[in-house]
Design a protein around this motif. Structure first.
Motif, PDB file in Angstrom:
ATOM      1  N   THR A 154     -43.712   1.417  33.041  1.00  0.00           N
ATOM      2  CA  THR A 154     -42.977   1.748  31.817  1.00  0.00           C
ATOM      3  C   THR A 154     -41.871   2.755  32.109  1.00  0.00           C
ATOM      4  O   THR A 154     -40.778   2.687  31.536  1.00  0.00           O
ATOM      5  CB  THR A 154     -43.926   2.301  30.736  1.00  0.00           C
ATOM      6  OG1 THR A 154     -45.024   1.397  30.572  1.00  0.00           O
ATOM      7  CG2 THR A 154     -43.212   2.460  29.410  1.00  0.00           C
ATOM      8  N   LYS A 189     -37.712   1.432  21.763  1.00  0.00           N
ATOM      9  CA  LYS A 189     -38.316   0.156  22.160  1.00  0.00           C
ATOM     10  C   LYS A 189     -39.264   0.353  23.350  1.00  0.00           C
ATOM     11  O   LYS A 189     -40.377  -0.178  23.375  1.00  0.00           O
ATOM     12  CB  LYS A 189     -37.218  -0.839  22.525  1.00  0.00           C
ATOM     13  CG  LYS A 189     -37.701  -2.255  22.770  1.00  0.00           C
ATOM     14  CD  LYS A 189     -36.542  -3.170  23.158  1.00  0.00           C
ATOM     15  CE  LYS A 189     -35.485  -3.199  22.082  1.00  0.00           C
ATOM     16  NZ  LYS A 189     -34.365  -4.123  22.441  1.00  0.00           N
ATOM     17  N   ASP A 238     -43.728   0.220  23.482  1.00  0.00           N
ATOM     18  CA  ASP A 238     -44.385  -0.840  24.248  1.00  0.00           C
ATOM     19  C   ASP A 238     -45.895  -0.608  24.325  1.00  0.00           C
ATOM     20  O   ASP A 238     -46.348   0.447  24.771  1.00  0.00           O
ATOM     21  CB  ASP A 238     -43.789  -0.875  25.661  1.00  0.00           C
ATOM     22  CG  ASP A 238     -44.223  -2.098  26.444  1.00  0.00           C
ATOM     23  OD1 ASP A 238     -44.503  -3.131  25.820  1.00  0.00           O
ATOM     24  OD2 ASP A 238     -44.290  -2.020  27.689  1.00  0.00           O
TER      25      ASP A 238
END
Length: 393
Positions: free
Chosen positions: A67, A119, A123
């Motif tokens: 990430t 965004k 996640d």
């Protein structure tokens, strides 16, 4: 339900809340997020944030490696040209110096659009978000807490509540007994976007355009970060942020919730006499993305002390609103997320004393940040806060 099995309740699905949720997710601590909007696209989120070393360190400490890589790849990195100041009317470069540090990792200016940042932070957390849930307060139970909603309903019981719903936070007001205040400085601004090709008259770097032609107290300025490698791509959009001194910008009907054409028309009117090299930023702007905003700030004297409630605390703008000067606000907010998430992970979930430890540490760095932001804004926007008489939002 045992205490450890009750979820952490989070009010608001902004950047600080979502990064905090990421920390909980990776610590296997259950959570629920309540967001007043109907979806992530309800409001414009297009303008960019500049990230400091402290902000990047906090984000990297929370995100797992995949990430983090996704986040880092979404960031723009500007180098080389550095900072340039311009007279907006004549188009000539000036010798104005930027009063704060711009660069962070690798000596580059690192920035990311709010929407892209949101965004990435969302996640893996989307199924934990309950939309159209406007939190208006909370009630403590025998061994937990419930969020109260504007429609008169309540949440299921949680082990603690974290208010991350921004400057209008009802959780912050209730928790602090009104001690947490957000002042309306009177300064106003507009966010806008245009195709990257509209910025070719500026070139790579961080640019500030200043218009002092209207007389004392009516300055208008623009700041923008022009990233390399994309100036010839009309499908890429760059953002700019306009700021005005108090009284220089008044939204139609004084309604600052308007987005789109009213804000775009006002920006074009304020810049109609600017130099030709800058006009494409406004002539080619994406009208639907333009948005007004108020420049607000928390108490310059520091984050106040309130009676600690073990099961309730606040993060981000709910705890410390800042002016845009210095780009400090978001970087401080993500430090909150990382700190509170780490304390909960180390405690194995909610434990008495966690919020007290968080608030004690947060007050130190956040008070310094608010004061720095306010001091820079006094020079840049001509604002002045009197904590006894300046109106609050």
């Amino acid at each position: 339900m045992s205490l450890s099995a009750k979820p952490v309740l989070i009010s608001g699905a902004g950047l600080a809340s979502l990064l905090f949720a990421q920390s909980l997710r990776q610590s296997n601590i259950p959570f629920r997020i309540f967001e007043r909007d109907a979806s992530f696209v309800f409001r414009a989120q297009g303008y960019r944030l500049r990230l400091s070393d402290e902000g990047l360190d906090a984000i990297e400490s929370v995100l797992d490696p995949p990430t983090w890589t996704k986040f880092w790849d979404a960031c723009g990195q500007t180098a080389g040209a550095g900072f340039a100041a311009w007279d907006a009317v004549t188009g000539e470069q000036t010798d104005h110096k930027m009063p704060e540090k711009l660069a962070s990792r690798g000596g580059k200016v690192v920035g990311i659009a709010r929407g892209d940042m949101r965004k990435v932070f969302a996640d893996g957390c989307q199924d934990k978000i309950e939309w159209s849930k406007h939190v208006t307060g909370y009630e403590l139970t025998e061994d937990g807490v419930r969020a109260l909603f504007a429609d008169g309903t309540k949440s299921d019981e949680g082990c603690m509540l974290v208010g991350g719903e921004g400057i209008y936070s009802k959780v912050a007001r209730q928790l602090s007994g009104g001690k947490l205040k957000v002042f309306d400085t009177g300064a106003r601004g507009i966010h806008g976007q245009a195709p990257a090709t509209a910025f070719q008259g500026l070139g790579e770097g961080v640019h500030r355009l200043l218009d002092t032609s209207r007389g004392p107290g009516k300055d208008v300025s623009i700041i923008t970060n022009v990233r390399p490698g994309e100036l010839d791509d009309p499908t890429v959009r760059f953002g700019w942020t306009m700021a005005t001194q108090p009284g220089a910008l008044v939204a139609p009907n004084n309604d600052f919730s308007q987005i789109g054409k009213p804000a775009a028309d006002m920006a074009k009117e304020l810049t109609r006499h600017w130099a030709a090299r800058f006009k494409p930023l406004f002539d080619q702007m994406q009208v639907e993305d333009a948005a007004f905003w108020k420049i607000t700030c928390s108490s310059p004297s520091g984050v106040p002390v309130w009676q600690n409630e073990p099961r309730v605390t606040v993060i981000g703008d709910a705890a410390h609103s800042m002016t845009p000067a210095g780009g400090i606000g978001a970087n401080t907010a993500v430090q909150d997320s990382a700190l509170l998430g780490r304390l909960l992970r180390e405690a194995g979930g909610f434990r008495p004393g966690v919020t007290e430890a968080y608030e004690k540490e947060m007050r130190v760095y956040a008070s310094e940040a608010v004061n720095a932001s306010y001091t820079l804004a006094k020079g840049a926007f001509g604002i002045e806060i009197d904590e006894e008489s300046t109106p609050t939002v």
